[in-house]
Scaffold this active site. Sequence first.
Site, PDB file in Angstrom:
ATOM      1  N   THR A  53      33.459  26.208  34.078  1.00  0.00           N
ATOM      2  CA  THR A  53      32.387  25.864  35.385  1.00  0.00           C
ATOM      3  C   THR A  53      31.076  26.404  34.896  1.00  0.00           C
ATOM      4  OG1 THR A  53      34.456  26.688  36.691  1.00  0.00           O
ATOM      5  CG2 THR A  53      32.277  26.282  37.664  1.00  0.00           C
ATOM      6  N   LYS A  77      31.703  40.315  31.272  1.00  0.00           N
ATOM      7  CA  LYS A  77      31.714  41.796  31.520  1.00  0.00           C
ATOM      8  C   LYS A  77      32.929  42.778  30.899  1.00  0.00           C
ATOM      9  CE  LYS A  77      34.026  40.334  35.732  1.00  0.00           C
ATOM     10  NZ  LYS A  77      34.006  39.081  35.366  1.00  0.00           N
ATOM     11  N   GLU A 102      22.651  38.949  31.311  1.00  0.00           N
ATOM     12  CA  GLU A 102      22.374  39.208  32.693  1.00  0.00           C
ATOM     13  C   GLU A 102      23.488  38.708  33.712  1.00  0.00           C
ATOM     14  OE1 GLU A 102      20.800  40.429  35.383  1.00  0.00           O
ATOM     15  OE2 GLU A 102      18.922  40.236  34.270  1.00  0.00           O
ATOM     16  N   GLY A 154      26.327  38.204  38.944  1.00  0.00           N
ATOM     17  CA  GLY A 154      25.846  36.771  38.871  1.00  0.00           C
ATOM     18  C   GLY A 154      24.367  36.666  38.635  1.00  0.00           C
ATOM     19  N   GLU A 175      41.952  34.891  42.977  1.00  0.00           N
ATOM     20  CA  GLU A 175      43.054  34.381  41.982  1.00  0.00           C
ATOM     21  C   GLU A 175      44.420  34.434  42.686  1.00  0.00           C
ATOM     22  OE1 GLU A 175      41.954  33.500  38.767  1.00  0.00           O
ATOM     23  OE2 GLU A 175      39.980  34.216  39.215  1.00  0.00           O
ATOM     24  N   ASP A 214      37.517  44.622  38.685  1.00  0.00           N
ATOM     25  CA  ASP A 214      36.396  43.661  38.355  1.00  0.00           C
ATOM     26  C   ASP A 214      34.907  44.390  38.712  1.00  0.00           C
ATOM     27  OD1 ASP A 214      35.046  40.980  37.947  1.00  0.00           O
ATOM     28  OD2 ASP A 214      34.327  41.626  39.952  1.00  0.00           O
ATOM     29  N   LYS A 263      31.905  45.865  35.934  1.00  0.00           N
ATOM     30  CA  LYS A 263      30.291  45.639  36.194  1.00  0.00           C
ATOM     31  C   LYS A 263      29.659  46.841  36.341  1.00  0.00           C
ATOM     32  CE  LYS A 263      31.432  41.306  38.140  1.00  0.00           C
ATOM     33  NZ  LYS A 263      31.931  40.578  39.538  1.00  0.00           N
ATOM     34  N   GLY A 312      29.892  31.935  40.688  1.00  0.00           N
ATOM     35  CA  GLY A 312      29.882  30.474  41.148  1.00  0.00           C
ATOM     36  C   GLY A 312      29.104  29.832  39.643  1.00  0.00           C
TER      37      GLY A 312
END
Lengths: 440, 440
Positions: free
Chosen positions: A14, A107, A131, A136, A192, A203, A207, A304
């Site tokens: 994506t 990440k 970045e 995101g 998921e 997750d 980060k 996204g």
Amino acid sequence: MADALKIGIAGLGTVGSSLARILVERRESLASTCGRPIEIVAVSARERKRDRGVDLSRVAWFDDPVALAENPQIDVFVELMGGAGDPAYAAVKAALSRGVHVVTANKALLAAHGVELATIAEERGCLLNYEAAVAGGIPVIKALRESLTGNVVSRVYGIMNGTCNYILTKMEKEGLSFAECLKEAQRLGYAEADPAFDIEGNDTAHKLSILTTLAFGNRISADDIYLEGISNISIEDIRAAADLGYRIKLLGVAQRTDTGIEQRVHPTMVPIESEIAQVGGVTNAVAIESDILGELLMVGPGAGGNATASAVLGDIADIAKSRPGAQMVPVLGRPAASLAPYKRAQIRKHHGGYFIRMTVEDRAGVFANIAGHMAENGISLESIVQHSRHHSDAAEPKTIILVTHATMEDSVRRAVAAITKEGYLAGEAQVIRIERPKSA
Amino acid sequence: MADALKIGIAGLGTVGSSLARILVERRESLASTCGRPIEIVAVSARERKRDRGVDLSRVAWFDDPVALAENPQIDVFVELMGGAGDPAYAAVKAALSRGVHVVTANKALLAAHGVELATIAEERGCLLNYEAAVAGGIPVIKALRESLTGNVVSRVYGIMNGTCNYILTKMEKEGLSFAECLKEAQRLGYAEADPAFDIEGNDTAHKLSILTTLAFGNRISADDIYLEGISNISIEDIRAAADLGYRIKLLGVAQRTDTGIEQRVHPTMVPIESEIAQVGGVTNAVAIESDILGELLMVGPGAGGNATASAVLGDIADIAKSRPGAQMVPVLGRPAASLAPYKRAQIRKHHGGYFIRMTVEDRAGVFANIAGHMAENGISLESIVQHSRHHSDAAEPKTIILVTHATMEDSVRRAVAAITKEGYLAGEAQVIRIERPKSA
């Protein structure tokens, strides 16, 4: 105009497809802004035939991303495959070792190998930009790495997992259970099929570990983070929080304390009138508190294809605007060699407010007993709420909710253990930490 | 380690003194981060003797800031004097013309001469950084100029004047009048003795004009902005807004429309549950809506010596991290020569929701007459609130509040003019535009 900046993209999912489309469609305006064209010269992806909405037929195709990273034609290697291990690790290492700039959204890779990769980049005088790896589209890496230069950061915290924030927002808005909202998140593609990595906080921890290093100058330590997920949060917690003027968010928090650096990911009560409490749905937010600038909060899309591609593009543009070998930005905010070892502060030493919800048998003396255990552990209370589920039936279990003033986690855990031992609790006590913006 | 970056600071007021202190006190950590020391080699200020909390006795002193800007010793000229005219203008121009990098916090200078100065900087291959000129410590220039590269921005808006936001916040929280809150702001040093520049929106307009150019690629036009200040806002407006789910903020808004670019500064109703509505006191906030990234909101300190110095320091560090002549960042986001002329969209063509508050004589048919004028102008209404001040006295004036669905400003103005002509209004109708975040 200067020569084109030649980029190779590994990973055309994506994000990679969005990026490729934008680079092709906006070629001219990008060239004008950056002072030179940005050209995709090579790509690598698993499926060659898929329609990605962009014509890549004239671009060199590599089955092996490491071979792409080693291709002498490219100036920048863009890694969008994900995953802490190979091929991402091998490919990024290969590019940096040759002095080729790298842009990545990965990440997990940085959490696992960030210091090693930064060391190589600095030795070879090339850039490693990432970045998109945290929150995101929110430019939090740039803020910490560039804008806040010279500041001493005291705390960085944020909502960095859209799945969890979507679920918590939906639970509150629609009065649904965690399980129902998770199912809906899965249906919408926000979660998921195996949601553990998101909802258990891993997750967010990846980060957070990157932000911690940028904020405090320690080596990245993603495995040594206190973790609590949101699966244990009930609609009762959310309602009780609202009654007391709080909202529950899954936060990643890193702060400097006397005993080390606290890195923790857990459901957190934030004041309902704070800006971060308004951040709903899949939106992310990161707050940074530092001594010169003060408080900075950034809110935006955390995931996204397009938002992530935008962050990757910003990183590429930064390279395009500089001349080869011209930048000396330390990858992790300070030269990698000068990063300090990570000294973990124990969660038992955490100092803050606590929300404690207990369901108790309705018998005489229970409340006094609870209050006694709190007092014995030196905990002073900000609010006490006690109510039965139905007014009609006095013998039913009662809910008791306590909000403490700032206290030591150890005291709270001792008090709760002592109360649990008394035998009048129905189920376990729910304990949720409270986090306040500095200004609140 | 590379040679020291030699800077000259013109202006040692609150910001300049903070900056000098930080550069001296954090010399070593800055050198480590930037890869070379940053050294103050020269300063210029009006008062030589004042205690600024930092020893500048070994630094060259210039009475004339232009002479400082022309001094061959300096690599970076830091302009913190303020003002659109000389000596700031002459000094910045002198430095750039010699190819010396400039860092400035001077919004008035950029609003008036930004395109000319950008042109010189680009011709000479030097940097002109101005993060502190808009919204103080919030890194909005970096976000627009770097992070959002490749994005098409549709709207940028924000709270960019701390004085106004302090007054509006205090009016709401304490139920005080505008005049009372202004006096308090002056007592606390948040407002000038002559507050017109802040409260009439001119300060916001200067800052907005810079963001507009970065967002839309037009030449800066600070004089051609629709302006309405906050002195006309009453406690009744604030209460009525709250009843309807809104809060009043002074926003600067720039957006692309079919007929040109709207630049407007006026009191605005924002949804009370939006993040920007929670931004209280002297804090600033800027929101950017763009096609790839989506919505980005940044909240932070908009003024103050330290916050502004932090932004200036970030700009200096960006220069320290690059090698001389190595950067090609266009000062205003695009090469100055390619900026388009500013085509102003007329406010009468503005499309949006409106809040209209009228005090009317309590006689039969008034409400129907008002509704008729609205309908005649094609305005459909979202909410209608009508109440008397006291229930006991039916002959007293009544307040009627209308909230329109999105409509054309021209229609609203025509309807209000026609209603005013009817003669039943006590005083003038209050009209306040509504602004919604894209996601709201």
